[in-house]
Design a protein around this motif. Structure first.
Motif, short mmCIF file in Angstrom:
data_model
loop_
_atom_site.label_atom_id
_atom_site.label_comp_id
_atom_site.label_asym_id
_atom_site.label_seq_id
_atom_site.Cartn_x
_atom_site.Cartn_y
_atom_site.Cartn_z
N ASN A 29 33.81 26.83 -17.09
CA ASN A 29 33.82 27.51 -15.77
C ASN A 29 32.43 27.75 -15.01
OD1 ASN A 29 36.70 27.39 -15.28
ND2 ASN A 29 36.99 29.67 -15.96
N GLY A 30 31.49 27.81 -16.13
CA GLY A 30 30.07 28.10 -15.67
C GLY A 30 29.19 27.04 -15.47
N ILE A 31 29.80 25.72 -15.89
CA ILE A 31 29.08 24.39 -15.68
C ILE A 31 28.47 24.10 -14.39
CG2 ILE A 31 29.10 22.03 -16.25
CD1 ILE A 31 30.72 22.42 -18.54
N ALA A 32 28.95 24.13 -13.38
CA ALA A 32 28.61 23.65 -12.09
C ALA A 32 27.30 24.74 -11.72
CB ALA A 32 29.74 24.11 -11.07
N LEU A 33 27.03 25.96 -12.03
CA LEU A 33 26.13 26.51 -11.41
C LEU A 33 25.10 26.55 -12.51
CD1 LEU A 33 27.39 29.79 -9.82
CD2 LEU A 33 27.14 27.41 -8.84
N MET A 34 25.38 26.13 -13.78
CA MET A 34 24.36 25.74 -14.77
C MET A 34 23.77 24.53 -14.40
SD MET A 34 26.50 26.74 -18.23
CE MET A 34 25.35 26.14 -19.38
N LEU A 35 24.54 23.52 -14.05
CA LEU A 35 23.98 22.26 -13.52
C LEU A 35 22.92 22.37 -12.33
CD1 LEU A 35 23.55 19.25 -13.56
CD2 LEU A 35 25.63 19.07 -12.07
N ASP A 36 23.08 23.29 -11.25
CA ASP A 36 22.23 23.57 -10.33
C ASP A 36 21.14 24.39 -10.88
OD1 ASP A 36 23.80 22.75 -8.29
OD2 ASP A 36 24.78 24.65 -7.90
#
Length: 556
Positions: free
Chosen positions: A82-89
């Motif tokens: 669930n945290g991957i999208a903002l980790m990618l940013d």
């Protein structure tokens, strides 16, 4: 001196040694051993979130505000995902974070156990999962070292139950500062200086890494020395004072008139940014063949990556800009100085005329109901305390926000940076945690806010006294704006249909104030410009989190 301890104790001892104050987290059963031990460590403030993107959003903005890696604790594979999208940013924009989660007993391998490090390897600088207690100190030390070193970014450390519950003799030694401010190559500076002095229509573009490198003063000095018009690329951080007469705002390739600016220039000095990064494809080469590009950036591999570059310099932004100023200044002749003085006058006049044209363009609808974004931002800017920090997640209203809110130093305005939406609520709270003595206002689109609306509960639960301002236009307006641009400028269609784009309107409207009140945050719904200042004053005076739900016009 080494000491025998459990892996979970070693983790917390290492965090203490690294100077961690906040843990932004959403725990699960596998993290129970860590959570249970936190009672013995009152120096940590654990911020409980109800959704992982809120925790990552808080960690992302806290790291940028403090200038050092934040610590985020998520849950096994499901929470981590669930945290991957903002980790990618965070990876793409260079934000230092140490993200962790715990796995189950390594002996459960026949039943199936997720390889947590492999799961997040594409969105991290370094990822590892530990199975032995004695691995923890050195892995945490490397994690903070990796996160805080150029190119900065998120790292991941996973812990099996065996690593947390096992015991071993360990040394608690934190990471040390890495001095990675790379000086520029003298030959590159000489060549860049020569091109700058020959140019008749040069412009400067500054990106976030000018701010990250603390190089705003050097950027101003060079701009003033040569009379350069200055534009900001992806303005998440303040990289040039917005009140400066030579500052002309954010340059976006999605605007036709902004692309024309690049076509008129005979030289572009791009500093601390990826050259012309954009959502849409505008051709494999953006500049005209005769236009020179000088690209300065501290990230190896970033210079010359996408645009043909005449002079590429991998260096600390401040050191490179200072070297350019020192090289050029003694070489300027009297005629050069006269030409530069005339250029400065023209740039200042252009900046003033641009602001006046914007002000004139919003007059006709100034008193409309619902109020326009321009009226809302104008009234809000006038009502904010002088020392307020603005977190910008206004999405499609960013250009309007940046017209009315001014910033003279890093941190006055902090935009959420990246391609995801949903980071604003966490970013607002993370910024407040890092700046407890300043009021923090998060200006957030309604669609983005709903992505992580659970964060309002966290603000109430931990009494994080930030103020959320919701741009409630009842739609994903950014989708409509982008689709219009795509049809008009990319596909070159005679008519656009962004305004009628399916599934981008919220037919059932959000009552954001009611949602906030249900989670323990004081919420007010605002429909009139005259209501804004009193609502802001009440929110600030309360010393508690508040949400101002501003109903605005979303028409294109």
């Amino acid at each position: 001196m080494s000491e025998v301890m459990t892996g979970k104790q070693a983790l917390l001892e290492m965090l203490k040694a690294e100077g961690v104050e906040f843990i932004f987290g959403n725990p699960g059963t596998s993290e129970g051993p860590i959570i249970d031990l936190l009672g013995d460590y009152p120096e940590f403030r654990y911020i409980l979130t109800l959704q992982e993107s809120v925790a990552v959003g808080m960690g992302e903005s806290y790291a940028r505000a403090t200038g050092k890696a934040s610590f985020v604790s998520l849950h096994v594979d499901s929470g981590l995902a669930n945290g991957i999208a903002l980790m990618l940013d965070a990876l793409n924009t260079g934000t230092p974070m140490v993200v962790t989660s715990a796995n189950y007993d390594v002996r459960k391998i026949t039943e199936g156990k997720t390889d947590l490090a492999e799961l997040v390897r594409p969105v991290t600088k370094w990822a590892v999962e530990l199975s032995h207690a004695e691995q923890i100190p050195s892995a945490i030390r490397r994690a903070f070292n990796e996160a805080n070193s150029h190119p900065k970014g998120p790292v991941y450390v996973g812990f099996t139950a065996n690593a947390l519950e096992g015991s071993a003799e360990m040394n608690i030694i934190p990471s040390r500062q890495v001095y990675d401010a790379t000086p520029p190559n003298p030959a590159g500076i000489t060549e860049a200086a020569s091109l700058l002095m020959k140019a008749s229509r040069p412009i400067m573009m500054v990106g976030d890494r000018v701010s990250d490198d603390g190089a705003m003063e050097q950027a101003v000095e060079l701009a003033e020395l040569l009379g350069l018009p200055v534009y900001q690329s992806r303005g998440a951080e303040v990289s040039f004072p917005t009140t400066h007469g030579q500052f002309l705002g954010i340059l976006s390739l999605r605007a036709a008139d902004h692309r024309a600016i690049l076509q008129r220039a005979d030289l572009v000095l791009a500093v601390g940014m990826g050259a012309f990064e954009e959502l849409f494809y505008w051709g494999d080469v953006i500049l005209k063949p005769e236009t020179k590009l000088i690209h300065i950036d501290p990230i190896p591999g970033g210079v010359g990556k996408s645009e043909p570059t005449d002079v590429g310099i991998v260096a600390h932004c401040g050191l490179a800009l200072a070297a350019l100023t020192a090289t050029i200044k003694p070489k300027l002749s009297a005629s050069d100085k006269t030409e530069i003085a005339n250029r400065v006058k023209a740039v200042v006049r252009e900046s003033q005329e641009s602001r006046e044209a914007f002000d004139q363009s919003v007059v006709a609808k100034w008193d409309n109901k619902p109020m326009t974004p321009a009226r809302m931002m104008s009234e809000l800017a006038a009502a904010l305390p002088e020392n307020a920090i603005v977190v910008d997640d206004s999405v499609s209203n960013r250009a309007v926000l940046r017209h009315y809110f001014q910033a003279t130093k890093r941190g006055d305005i902090r935009g959420y940076r990246g391609q995801s939406i949903g980071g604003g609520i966490g970013a607002t709270m993370g910024t407040q945690c890092a700046n407890p003595d300043r009021p923090v206002f998060g200006i957030i689109g309604d669609g983005s806010a709903m992505m992580t609306v659970q964060g309002l509960w966290t603000a109430a639960n931990d009494n994080i006294p930030c103020i959320f301002v919701i741009c409630n236009n009842g739609m994903y307006r950014i989708l409509k704006v982008n689709f219009n641009t795509y049809q008009k400028d990319v596909l070159e269609l005679p008519e656009t249909s962004g305004g009628r784009l399916l599934y981008s309107d919220f037919g059932t409207p959000f009552d954001m104030a009611a949602i906030a009140n249900s989670m323990g945050v004081h919420g007010e719904r605002i429909v009139s410009p005259e209501e804004i200042r009193p609502a802001v004053e009440r929110a600030v005076a309360s010393g508690k989190p508040a949400l101002l739900d501003m109903v605005i016009d979303g028409s294109l």
